[in-house]
Design a protein around this motif. Structure first.
Motif, PDB file in Angstrom:
ATOM      1  N   ILE A  11       0.846  -1.205   0.000  1.00  0.00           N
ATOM      2  CA  ILE A  11       0.000   0.000   0.000  1.00  0.00           C
ATOM      3  C   ILE A  11       0.875   1.246   0.000  1.00  0.00           C
ATOM      4  O   ILE A  11       0.632   2.203  -0.753  1.00  0.00           O
ATOM      5  CB  ILE A  11      -0.966  -0.012   1.201  1.00  0.00           C
ATOM      6  N   LEU A  12       1.926   1.242   0.807  1.00  0.00           N
ATOM      7  CA  LEU A  12       2.832   2.385   0.839  1.00  0.00           C
ATOM      8  C   LEU A  12       3.534   2.589  -0.496  1.00  0.00           C
ATOM      9  O   LEU A  12       3.717   3.726  -0.951  1.00  0.00           O
ATOM     10  CB  LEU A  12       3.855   2.215   1.966  1.00  0.00           C
ATOM     11  N   GLU A  13       3.949   1.500  -1.131  1.00  0.00           N
ATOM     12  CA  GLU A  13       4.572   1.607  -2.457  1.00  0.00           C
ATOM     13  C   GLU A  13       3.621   2.260  -3.456  1.00  0.00           C
ATOM     14  O   GLU A  13       4.016   3.137  -4.228  1.00  0.00           O
ATOM     15  CB  GLU A  13       4.965   0.221  -2.970  1.00  0.00           C
ATOM     16  N   LEU A  14       2.367   1.803  -3.454  1.00  0.00           N
ATOM     17  CA  LEU A  14       1.384   2.334  -4.394  1.00  0.00           C
ATOM     18  C   LEU A  14       1.111   3.815  -4.126  1.00  0.00           C
ATOM     19  O   LEU A  14       0.981   4.612  -5.063  1.00  0.00           O
ATOM     20  CB  LEU A  14       0.095   1.525  -4.314  1.00  0.00           C
ATOM     21  N   LEU A  15       1.029   4.204  -2.856  1.00  0.00           N
ATOM     22  CA  LEU A  15       0.787   5.611  -2.520  1.00  0.00           C
ATOM     23  C   LEU A  15       2.008   6.475  -2.838  1.00  0.00           C
ATOM     24  O   LEU A  15       1.866   7.637  -3.219  1.00  0.00           O
ATOM     25  CB  LEU A  15       0.399   5.746  -1.049  1.00  0.00           C
ATOM     26  N   ALA A  16       3.210   5.908  -2.654  1.00  0.00           N
ATOM     27  CA  ALA A  16       4.418   6.670  -2.992  1.00  0.00           C
ATOM     28  C   ALA A  16       4.478   6.939  -4.485  1.00  0.00           C
ATOM     29  O   ALA A  16       4.936   7.994  -4.924  1.00  0.00           O
ATOM     30  CB  ALA A  16       5.670   5.908  -2.540  1.00  0.00           C
ATOM     31  N   ASP A  17       3.982   6.000  -5.269  1.00  0.00           N
ATOM     32  CA  ASP A  17       3.949   6.171  -6.722  1.00  0.00           C
ATOM     33  C   ASP A  17       2.893   7.183  -7.139  1.00  0.00           C
ATOM     34  O   ASP A  17       3.098   7.983  -8.054  1.00  0.00           O
ATOM     35  CB  ASP A  17       3.683   4.819  -7.382  1.00  0.00           C
ATOM     36  N   ASP A  18       1.729   7.169  -6.477  1.00  0.00           N
ATOM     37  CA  ASP A  18       0.641   8.097  -6.791  1.00  0.00           C
ATOM     38  C   ASP A  18      -0.246   8.232  -5.558  1.00  0.00           C
ATOM     39  O   ASP A  18      -1.068   7.361  -5.269  1.00  0.00           O
ATOM     40  CB  ASP A  18      -0.178   7.576  -7.976  1.00  0.00           C
ATOM     41  N   LEU A  32      -7.607  -6.757  -1.067  1.00  0.00           N
ATOM     42  CA  LEU A  32      -8.494  -6.387   0.044  1.00  0.00           C
ATOM     43  C   LEU A  32      -9.645  -5.558  -0.511  1.00  0.00           C
ATOM     44  O   LEU A  32      -9.553  -5.026  -1.619  1.00  0.00           O
ATOM     45  CB  LEU A  32      -7.750  -5.553   1.094  1.00  0.00           C
ATOM     46  N   SER A  33     -10.689  -5.408   0.266  1.00  0.00           N
ATOM     47  CA  SER A  33     -11.776  -4.520  -0.143  1.00  0.00           C
ATOM     48  C   SER A  33     -11.323  -3.073   0.026  1.00  0.00           C
ATOM     49  O   SER A  33     -10.392  -2.777   0.788  1.00  0.00           O
ATOM     50  CB  SER A  33     -13.012  -4.774   0.726  1.00  0.00           C
ATOM     51  N   ALA A  34     -11.984  -2.157  -0.669  1.00  0.00           N
ATOM     52  CA  ALA A  34     -11.662  -0.734  -0.555  1.00  0.00           C
ATOM     53  C   ALA A  34     -11.803  -0.234   0.891  1.00  0.00           C
ATOM     54  O   ALA A  34     -10.940   0.507   1.376  1.00  0.00           O
ATOM     55  CB  ALA A  34     -12.522   0.086  -1.512  1.00  0.00           C
ATOM     56  N   PRO A  35     -12.868  -0.627   1.640  1.00  0.00           N
ATOM     57  CA  PRO A  35     -12.954  -0.198   3.044  1.00  0.00           C
ATOM     58  C   PRO A  35     -11.799  -0.730   3.900  1.00  0.00           C
ATOM     59  O   PRO A  35     -11.310  -0.030   4.795  1.00  0.00           O
ATOM     60  CB  PRO A  35     -14.298  -0.767   3.516  1.00  0.00           C
ATOM     61  N   ALA A  36     -11.349  -1.956   3.609  1.00  0.00           N
ATOM     62  CA  ALA A  36     -10.212  -2.512   4.359  1.00  0.00           C
ATOM     63  C   ALA A  36      -8.937  -1.725   4.062  1.00  0.00           C
ATOM     64  O   ALA A  36      -8.123  -1.474   4.960  1.00  0.00           O
ATOM     65  CB  ALA A  36     -10.025  -3.982   4.030  1.00  0.00           C
ATOM     66  N   VAL A  37      -8.757  -1.313   2.804  1.00  0.00           N
ATOM     67  CA  VAL A  37      -7.613  -0.476   2.433  1.00  0.00           C
ATOM     68  C   VAL A  37      -7.696   0.865   3.157  1.00  0.00           C
ATOM     69  O   VAL A  37      -6.716   1.355   3.711  1.00  0.00           O
ATOM     70  CB  VAL A  37      -7.554  -0.270   0.903  1.00  0.00           C
ATOM     71  N   SER A  38      -8.890   1.440   3.174  1.00  0.00           N
ATOM     72  CA  SER A  38      -9.094   2.713   3.869  1.00  0.00           C
ATOM     73  C   SER A  38      -8.738   2.591   5.346  1.00  0.00           C
ATOM     74  O   SER A  38      -8.058   3.465   5.905  1.00  0.00           O
ATOM     75  CB  SER A  38     -10.547   3.158   3.713  1.00  0.00           C
ATOM     76  N   ASP A  39      -9.148   1.492   5.986  1.00  0.00           N
ATOM     77  CA  ASP A  39      -8.828   1.264   7.400  1.00  0.00           C
ATOM     78  C   ASP A  39      -7.319   1.163   7.612  1.00  0.00           C
ATOM     79  O   ASP A  39      -6.781   1.710   8.576  1.00  0.00           O
ATOM     80  CB  ASP A  39      -9.502  -0.009   7.911  1.00  0.00           C
ATOM     81  N   ARG A  40      -6.640   0.452   6.712  1.00  0.00           N
ATOM     82  CA  ARG A  40      -5.181   0.315   6.853  1.00  0.00           C
ATOM     83  C   ARG A  40      -4.486   1.662   6.682  1.00  0.00           C
ATOM     84  O   ARG A  40      -3.548   1.975   7.418  1.00  0.00           O
ATOM     85  CB  ARG A  40      -4.641  -0.694   5.841  1.00  0.00           C
ATOM     86  N   ILE A  41      -4.929   2.454   5.724  1.00  0.00           N
ATOM     87  CA  ILE A  41      -4.316   3.766   5.506  1.00  0.00           C
ATOM     88  C   ILE A  41      -4.576   4.665   6.712  1.00  0.00           C
ATOM     89  O   ILE A  41      -3.677   5.382   7.169  1.00  0.00           O
ATOM     90  CB  ILE A  41      -4.822   4.389   4.192  1.00  0.00           C
ATOM     91  N   ASP A  42      -5.785   4.607   7.264  1.00  0.00           N
ATOM     92  CA  ASP A  42      -6.079   5.377   8.479  1.00  0.00           C
ATOM     93  C   ASP A  42      -5.160   4.966   9.626  1.00  0.00           C
ATOM     94  O   ASP A  42      -4.658   5.809  10.370  1.00  0.00           O
ATOM     95  CB  ASP A  42      -7.541   5.188   8.902  1.00  0.00           C
ATOM     96  N   ARG A  43      -4.927   3.648   9.767  1.00  0.00           N
ATOM     97  CA  ARG A  43      -4.045   3.169  10.833  1.00  0.00           C
ATOM     98  C   ARG A  43      -2.611   3.621  10.591  1.00  0.00           C
ATOM     99  O   ARG A  43      -1.911   4.048  11.520  1.00  0.00           O
ATOM    100  CB  ARG A  43      -4.098   1.642  10.928  1.00  0.00           C
ATOM    101  N   LEU A  44      -2.147   3.570   9.335  1.00  0.00           N
ATOM    102  CA  LEU A  44      -0.795   4.018   9.016  1.00  0.00           C
ATOM    103  C   LEU A  44      -0.625   5.508   9.305  1.00  0.00           C
ATOM    104  O   LEU A  44       0.444   5.949   9.749  1.00  0.00           O
ATOM    105  CB  LEU A  44      -0.464   3.709   7.548  1.00  0.00           C
ATOM    106  N   ARG A  45      -1.675   6.285   9.082  1.00  0.00           N
ATOM    107  CA  ARG A  45      -1.624   7.720   9.422  1.00  0.00           C
ATOM    108  C   ARG A  45      -1.591   7.909  10.925  1.00  0.00           C
ATOM    109  O   ARG A  45      -0.830   8.718  11.448  1.00  0.00           O
ATOM    110  CB  ARG A  45      -2.818   8.454   8.812  1.00  0.00           C
ATOM    111  N   GLU A  46      -2.419   7.156  11.638  1.00  0.00           N
ATOM    112  CA  GLU A  46      -2.463   7.275  13.091  1.00  0.00           C
ATOM    113  C   GLU A  46      -1.141   6.848  13.725  1.00  0.00           C
ATOM    114  O   GLU A  46      -0.682   7.445  14.697  1.00  0.00           O
ATOM    115  CB  GLU A  46      -3.608   6.425  13.646  1.00  0.00           C
ATOM    116  N   GLU A  47      -0.500   5.825  13.143  1.00  0.00           N
ATOM    117  CA  GLU A  47       0.782   5.339  13.653  1.00  0.00           C
ATOM    118  C   GLU A  47       1.913   6.314  13.336  1.00  0.00           C
ATOM    119  O   GLU A  47       3.004   6.186  13.873  1.00  0.00           O
ATOM    120  CB  GLU A  47       1.110   3.972  13.038  1.00  0.00           C
TER     121      GLU A  47
END
Length: 200
Positions: A11-18, A32-47
């Protein structure tokens, strides 16, 4: 604290690219589902792994000025102040501070008045020496491939391992390498907050 897994890294690689890539596109890539991706990105931001989403602008297409790389030998007691001033300066595009306190930055400055503009960016009395080089070309290619991720202790700066602790203090999530660092940080925060309340 949960370690980053292969899905997080992808996910980080994909976001770093765009950074504007839709969650639905990411979900197709990582299974993963789009909501699951959203949850992971939210957690990565919180961390604190993802600090912000930004735009990579080619300044050469928008503004004048000469692209330069500036290396400053800063007296140790002034490194933090110089770093903070440069971080907030509009002409500065990239900023680096080495372990020995050398400050290097890439910026677009007016070639005719370079010393004057540099003196406006940094108090040159805090600098023992500096070197300015013209930049022919610059590329910025952030990547997460093959990188070991580790969070930094909010108290001492050491690496936070899986043995570390985290706590939400004043609405912000902080990471600590040990309970002693957490206790010191919390005590200082409580003292500062009590002092601020007593002034009001």
């Amino acid at each position: 604290m949960r370690n980053l897994d292969e899905t997080d890294l992808r996910i980080l690689e994909l976001l770093a690219d765009d950074a504007r890539r839709p969650f639905s596109d990411i979900s197709d890539e990582v299974g993963l589902s789009a909501p699951a991706v959203s949850d992971r990105i939210d957690r990565l931001r919180e961390e604190g792994v993802i600090r912000r989403f930004t735009v990579d602008v080619d300044q050469s297409t928008l503004s004048g000025g000469t692209p330069v790389l500036v290396r400053l030998s800063v007296r140790p007691e002034f490194v933090t102040g110089v770093r903070d001033a440069l971080r907030d300066a509009d002409p500065v595009e990239h900023l680096f501070v080495t372990a020995d306190g050398e400050v290097t930055f890439h910026a677009r400055l007016n070639g005719d008045a370079l010393r004057i503009e540099l003196d406006e960016l940094v108090d040159l009395s805090t600098v023992s020496d500096y070197e300015v080089s013209l930049v022919e070309s610059a590329e910025w290619t952030p990547t997460v491939s093959g990188t070991g991720f580790a969070l930094e202790c909010a108290e001492c700066g050491n690496t936070v391992t899986s043995e570390g602790e985290r706590a939400r203090i004043g609405g912000t999530l902080y990471h600590f390498c040990c309970s002693s660092c957490l206790d010191r940080f919390q005590s200082r925060y409580d003292r500062l907050e009590a002092g601020a309340r007593s002034e009001n």
